[in-house]
Write an enzyme that holds these catalytic residues in place. Structure first.
Site, PDB file in Angstrom:
ATOM      1  N   ASN A 102       0.836  -1.195   0.000  1.00  0.00           N
ATOM      2  CA  ASN A 102       0.000   0.000   0.000  1.00  0.00           C
ATOM      3  C   ASN A 102       0.881   1.259   0.000  1.00  0.00           C
ATOM      4  O   ASN A 102       1.549   1.560   0.996  1.00  0.00           O
ATOM      5  CB  ASN A 102      -0.878  -0.083   1.259  1.00  0.00           C
ATOM      6  CG  ASN A 102      -1.902   1.014   1.335  1.00  0.00           C
ATOM      7  OD1 ASN A 102      -1.620   2.146   0.988  1.00  0.00           O
ATOM      8  ND2 ASN A 102      -3.084   0.670   1.821  1.00  0.00           N
TER       9      ASN A 102
ATOM     10  N   ASP B 153      -0.790  -3.486  10.481  1.00  0.00           N
ATOM     11  CA  ASP B 153      -2.031  -4.177  10.167  1.00  0.00           C
ATOM     12  C   ASP B 153      -3.184  -3.442  10.794  1.00  0.00           C
ATOM     13  O   ASP B 153      -3.092  -2.992  11.925  1.00  0.00           O
ATOM     14  CB  ASP B 153      -1.974  -5.629  10.631  1.00  0.00           C
ATOM     15  CG  ASP B 153      -1.878  -6.514   9.429  1.00  0.00           C
ATOM     16  OD1 ASP B 153      -2.891  -6.664   8.734  1.00  0.00           O
ATOM     17  OD2 ASP B 153      -0.758  -6.979   9.152  1.00  0.00           O
TER      18      ASP B 153
HETATM   19  P1  ITT Z   1      -0.674  -4.146   3.547  1.00  0.00           P
HETATM   20  O1  ITT Z   1      -0.204  -4.427   2.160  1.00  0.00           O
HETATM   21  O2  ITT Z   1       0.325  -3.317   4.303  1.00  0.00           O
HETATM   22  O3  ITT Z   1      -1.113  -5.378   4.324  1.00  0.00           O
HETATM   23  P2  ITT Z   1      -3.502  -3.413   3.258  1.00  0.00           P
HETATM   24  O4  ITT Z   1      -3.939  -2.437   2.198  1.00  0.00           O
HETATM   25  O5  ITT Z   1      -3.825  -4.869   3.096  1.00  0.00           O
HETATM   26  O6  ITT Z   1      -1.957  -3.164   3.438  1.00  0.00           O
HETATM   27  P3  ITT Z   1      -4.340  -3.444   6.124  1.00  0.00           P
HETATM   28  O7  ITT Z   1      -3.948  -4.878   6.247  1.00  0.00           O
HETATM   29  O8  ITT Z   1      -3.673  -2.480   7.034  1.00  0.00           O
HETATM   30  O9  ITT Z   1      -4.174  -2.889   4.593  1.00  0.00           O
HETATM   31  O10 ITT Z   1      -5.911  -3.272   6.370  1.00  0.00           O
HETATM   32  C1  ITT Z   1      -6.830  -4.303   6.220  1.00  0.00           C
HETATM   33  C2  ITT Z   1      -8.097  -3.777   5.612  1.00  0.00           C
HETATM   34  O11 ITT Z   1      -8.727  -2.898   6.588  1.00  0.00           O
HETATM   35  C3  ITT Z   1      -7.881  -2.939   4.373  1.00  0.00           C
HETATM   36  O12 ITT Z   1      -8.006  -3.729   3.216  1.00  0.00           O
HETATM   37  C4  ITT Z   1      -9.049  -1.977   4.459  1.00  0.00           C
HETATM   38  O13 ITT Z   1     -10.126  -2.648   3.927  1.00  0.00           O
HETATM   39  C5  ITT Z   1      -9.324  -1.802   5.952  1.00  0.00           C
HETATM   40  N1  ITT Z   1      -8.747  -0.537   6.423  1.00  0.00           N
HETATM   41  C6  ITT Z   1      -7.633  -0.400   7.166  1.00  0.00           C
HETATM   42  N2  ITT Z   1      -7.390   0.889   7.432  1.00  0.00           N
HETATM   43  C7  ITT Z   1      -8.367   1.576   6.819  1.00  0.00           C
HETATM   44  C8  ITT Z   1      -8.664   2.943   6.693  1.00  0.00           C
HETATM   45  O14 ITT Z   1      -7.900   3.874   7.233  1.00  0.00           O
HETATM   46  N3  ITT Z   1      -9.734   3.299   5.992  1.00  0.00           N
HETATM   47  C9  ITT Z   1     -10.532   2.379   5.419  1.00  0.00           C
HETATM   48  N4  ITT Z   1     -10.329   1.079   5.470  1.00  0.00           N
HETATM   49  C10 ITT Z   1      -9.248   0.663   6.164  1.00  0.00           C
END
Ligand code: ITT
Length: 221
Positions: A11, A76
């Site tokens: 991300n 996470d």
């Molecule tokens: P990594 O590659 O670092 O794992 P990721 O995009 O999968 O990044 P996370 O594991 O941190 O993101 O988050 C898991 C899910 O939670 C992510 O796919 C979003 O759907 C939701 N999420 C996390 N933070 C959020 C935010 O600030 N706003 C909206 N949705 C969020």
């Protein structure tokens, strides 16, 4: 010479945010790029366990030299809805990919009220984030929470993930979140994260809070 922190993430928004926090402290943040499917997200109970597993897997991608000098960062996050016993929580990515924001709204359809405060209480939820840093063989954890509620309908084009259905609680004069329905110094006035800019979101963000919590435990480079 700046010490390198390898950030395991796909991300780019997260990478930017971490660089913003860690560069001024003298660290060089670099993205640890791993082929798709090579990192397995385990089905475990807590965000900390997910983070720990990702660090163990990330270590396999660093050379012995890198392991002795550098650090690894993972983050996470998840959305925890109180009236769904914390679901989707650690399954947030999967739930977003399958039923999406619409599906979450449908799960809460029976929880509504004409009274705005009562509605916010019935639909209360929080984003939680864990930032984990591996250094010198040990893992430091930082935690961050953003309390709020699930909106009645999706709104806004900004942000990502569950942003269009999440409204954060107001903040007090010190930037701390208040209980639902309490008016604070800082407010999104009922808008969702999808309706506000990234800059504005930072003040409420679970991720910023988790990184700041981590930074408090970190020596300057
Ligand atoms: P990594 O590659 O670092 O794992 P990721 O995009 O999968 O990044 P996370 O594991 O941190 O993101 O988050 C898991 C899910 O939670 C992510 O796919 C979003 O759907 C939701 N999420 C996390 N933070 C959020 C935010 O600030 N706003 C909206 N949705 C969020």
């Amino acid at each position: 010479m700046a010490r390198t922190i390898w950030f395991l993430t796909g991300n780019s928004g997260k990478l930017k945010e971490a660089t913003h926090h860690l560069q001024p402290l003298g660290y060089e943040v670099r993205q640890l790029i791993v082929e798709e499917g090579e990192i397995v997200e385990p089905q475990v109970e807590s965000l900390e366990e997910v983070a720990q597993s990702k660090i163990t897997q990330a270590l396999l991608h660093l050379s012995d030299d890198q392991q002795s000098q550098d650090m690894i960062l993972v983050e996470d996050a998840g959305l925890f809805v109180d009236n769904l016993n914390g679901f989707p929580g650690v399954y947030s990515s999967y739930v977003l990919d399958t039923i999406g924001c619409k599906g979450v709204l449908r799960l809460l359809e029976h929880l509504q009220s004409e009274d705005t405060i009562q509605c916010a209480q019935l639909r209360s939820a929080q984003f939680q984030a864990v930032a984990a840093l591996w250094m010198d063989g040990e893992i430091l954890y930082g935690n961050g929470v953003c309390p709020g509620w699930i909106a009645l309908e999706s709104s806004g084009e900004d942000g990502f993930g569950f942003d269009p259905v999440f409204t954060p609680n107001d903040l007090d004069a010190f930037g701390e979140p208040l209980p639902p329905g309490t008016y604070g110094e800082k407010s999104v006035h009922g808008k969702t994260f999808g309706d506000i800019s990234l800059e504005e979101k930072q003040a409420y963000s679970h991720r910023s809070r988790a990184l700041n919590d981590l930074l408090r435990q970190l020596p300057s480079a």
